[in-house]
Enzyme design. Structure first.
Site, short mmCIF file in Angstrom:
data_model
loop_
_atom_site.label_atom_id
_atom_site.label_comp_id
_atom_site.label_asym_id
_atom_site.label_seq_id
_atom_site.Cartn_x
_atom_site.Cartn_y
_atom_site.Cartn_z
N ASP A 119 -14.56 40.89 115.84
CA ASP A 119 -15.55 41.81 115.09
C ASP A 119 -14.90 42.58 114.03
O ASP A 119 -15.45 43.44 113.27
CB ASP A 119 -16.24 42.72 116.08
CG ASP A 119 -16.99 42.15 116.95
OD1 ASP A 119 -17.94 41.42 116.34
OD2 ASP A 119 -17.07 42.25 118.10
N HIS A 165 -9.77 42.87 124.05
CA HIS A 165 -10.62 42.01 124.45
C HIS A 165 -10.38 41.73 125.78
O HIS A 165 -9.28 41.88 126.22
CB HIS A 165 -10.44 40.66 123.71
CG HIS A 165 -11.39 39.54 123.60
ND1 HIS A 165 -11.66 38.84 124.62
CD2 HIS A 165 -12.60 39.45 122.92
CE1 HIS A 165 -12.68 37.90 124.65
NE2 HIS A 165 -13.40 38.33 123.27
C1 LIG Z 1 -13.88 44.72 124.59
C2 LIG Z 1 -13.47 45.63 125.51
C3 LIG Z 1 -14.51 46.16 126.46
C4 LIG Z 1 -12.44 45.20 126.71
O1 LIG Z 1 -12.06 45.77 127.47
P1 LIG Z 1 -11.64 45.67 129.04
O2 LIG Z 1 -10.89 44.28 129.05
O3 LIG Z 1 -12.63 45.77 129.88
O4 LIG Z 1 -10.44 46.56 128.97
P2 LIG Z 1 -10.63 48.19 129.45
O5 LIG Z 1 -11.86 48.69 128.82
O6 LIG Z 1 -10.59 48.11 131.06
O7 LIG Z 1 -9.28 48.74 128.84
C5 LIG Z 1 -7.98 48.43 129.49
C6 LIG Z 1 -6.95 49.48 128.74
O8 LIG Z 1 -6.99 49.26 127.24
C7 LIG Z 1 -7.30 50.20 126.67
N1 LIG Z 1 -8.29 49.82 125.61
C8 LIG Z 1 -8.98 48.67 125.68
N2 LIG Z 1 -9.54 48.71 124.48
C9 LIG Z 1 -9.28 49.53 123.47
C10 LIG Z 1 -9.60 49.91 122.08
N3 LIG Z 1 -10.34 49.17 121.66
N4 LIG Z 1 -9.13 51.00 121.82
C11 LIG Z 1 -8.43 51.73 122.62
N5 LIG Z 1 -7.96 51.58 123.82
C12 LIG Z 1 -8.43 50.37 124.48
C13 LIG Z 1 -8.16 51.06 127.51
O9 LIG Z 1 -8.22 52.53 127.22
C14 LIG Z 1 -7.43 50.75 129.01
O10 LIG Z 1 -6.29 51.82 128.93
P3 LIG Z 1 -5.65 52.39 130.18
O11 LIG Z 1 -5.27 50.88 130.93
O12 LIG Z 1 -4.57 53.26 129.65
O13 LIG Z 1 -6.87 53.09 130.92
C15 LIG Z 1 -12.65 46.75 125.02
O14 LIG Z 1 -11.36 46.33 124.42
C16 LIG Z 1 -13.42 47.44 123.99
O15 LIG Z 1 -14.13 48.53 124.51
N6 LIG Z 1 -13.18 47.33 122.71
C17 LIG Z 1 -13.86 47.97 121.83
C18 LIG Z 1 -15.16 47.21 121.23
C19 LIG Z 1 -14.86 46.11 120.75
O16 LIG Z 1 -14.63 45.88 119.78
N7 LIG Z 1 -15.89 44.96 121.23
C20 LIG Z 1 -16.00 43.93 120.68
C21 LIG Z 1 -15.36 42.62 121.80
S1 LIG Z 1 -15.23 41.33 121.07
#
Ligand SMILES: CC(C)(COP(=O)(O)OP(=O)(O)OC[C@H]1O[C@@H](n2cnc3c(N)ncnc32)[C@H](O)[C@@H]1OP(=O)(O)O)[C@@H](O)C(=O)NCCC(=O)NCCS
Length: 382
Positions: free
Chosen positions: A314, A260
């Protein structure tokens, strides 16, 4: 001069708001100052919607009036049913919902966004009619007739009835209602922001909500609840979890339902939902989705827990809807049915102190290129 750039506007305040508060380090979420766990325990979805819209809990009579107004506006026009019938049955219900909400605004023209009575009626219509539209599309695409809403049923009971033609067990309807409370609002997120940008042009609330619905659809936002079920079904057995999850992590793919932008601890909403998913887990076998989900969570904790990547709202919501027998592609429309309360609260807050959103960009393209005659240009697409 070099200017700072914040991809995804991460950490940049885009509004002042008194609607909700989140502390991602401590796992706290409040609506109008009230902890979401307290609302889940004591409130109802409609009472929570009132709280979000009007900044306070309603008095008894006010809640009765609000409940009655919502019950009396559940029906949708034949024109909307005809529109839903005309859409391709294999299309995603979020697209159908977005189209139907945009069309709804054509039936109820909204002229003055500052007029309070019209605003109230619009909020009532949207909250009341979204479930009817979701349930109608779910039935029409199978060739069944849409079921008329029943005024004598609660909000949650009526939705489940319109889907299945059966009045649900009150305990199941209560769990569903709590899921709606937990999805009703969540500060500044992608769909809320998209709705606010639209509201800042003084577009009407139907347009605002349809643009928020479009944004919620994506798998990185509301669409994740659907993706969680597909992932768990693909994993299929506990012993395949390490291979499947580790594969994703080493390919830098996201594991759906985890992580998140704000929470670095387990999402407080996921904690409440996990309890319900456990209550509903009567399959009890080693392959039940809940058993699989708990094992995925345990494995993820060993792999990425230290990075603060934990289950979000979710992860368990999809499992509950699955346990209630709801089709997977309806999960995100159900999210929208709940979130409409928060979106409307933000929309009205935006109208109140409006400032048209017009962010800047950092241009990094070329300048002063010559105009090249067409016969001298090399094609790049084959
Ligand atoms: C929600 C989300 C977009 C937020 O992500 P964010 O704050 O933008 O973080 P980032 O995408 O930049 O990720 C940061 C790090 O955590 C990792 N990470 C974050 N969420 C992850 C996940 N669900 N699975 C695996 N790795 C994850 C990324 O790969 C990244 O790793 P790194 O630093 O080694 O490159 C992301 O966690 C995600 O895509 N989750 C899956 C989709 C989901 O469940 N969405 C519902 C949200 S309520």
């Amino acid at each position: 001069m070099m200017r700072d750039f914040f991809p995804g506007l991460a950490g940049i305040p885009a509004a002042k708001s008194s609607i909700s508060f989140v502390d991602g380090e401590r796992g706290i979420l409040e609506y109008r100052g009230i902890r979401v766990e307290d609302l889940a325990e004591h409130s109802s979805f409609l009472e929570t919607a009132f709280l979000l819209l009007f900044s306070r809990l309603p008095a008894k009579l006010e809640l009765e009036t609000f409940n009655r107004d919502i019950s009396q506006h559940r029906r949708i026009k034949f024109g909307i049913i005809d529109l839903l019938k005309a859409l391709p049955e294999q299309g995603h219900p979020m697209d159908a919902l977005q189209a139907a909400v945009a069309a709804l605004g054509m039936f109820y023209p909204f002229h003055d966004v500052r007029e309070e009575t019209t605003r109230y009626l619009t909020a009532v219509r949207l909250i009341a009619k979204l479930p009817t539209m979701v349930a109608a599309f779910a039935r029409l695409r199978r060739g069944d007739e849409a079921i008329q809403p029943r005024d004598d049923l609660s909000y949650a009971e009526n939705f489940l009835y319109m889907l299945t033609e059966q009045v649900p067990d009150p305990a199941l309807a209560k769990i569903f209602d709590v899921c709606l409370i937990l999805h009703a609002e969540h500060t500044m997120n992608a769909s809320t922001f998209s709705g606010m940008v639209t509201a800042s042009t003084l577009a009407d609330p139907y347009t605002v909500i349809s643009s928020a619905i479009g944004t919620l659809k994506g798998p990185l936002h509301g669409g994740a609840n659907e993706a969680v079920i597909h992932m768990l079904e693909a994993i299929n057995s506990v012993d395949r979890i390490p291979m499947h999850v580790d594969d994703k992590l080493s390919n830098k793919e996201k594991v759906m339902g985890f992580g998140h932008r704000i929470y670095k601890v387990k999402d407080p909403r996921a904690i409440v939902m996990q309890t319900f998913a456990q209550q509903l887990d009567c399959e009890a076998g080693p392959q039940s989705l809940f058993t699989l989900a708990r094992a995925v969570e345990a494995h993820m904790e060993t792999r990425v827990g230290s990075k603060g990547i934990r289950p979000n709202v979710d992860f368990y919501s999809g499992i509950i809807y699955h346990q209630l027998g709801i089709e997977t592609d309806l999960f995100t429309p159900i999210f929208a049915m709940a979130r409409v309360a928060g979106w409307l609260a933000h929309c009205f807050e935006q109208y109140q102190e409006n400032h048209l959103f017009r962010p800047d960009q950092i241009y990094d393209g070329p300048h002063n290129l010559p105009y090249q005659p067409i016969e001298t240009r090399e094609p790049q697409f084959q």
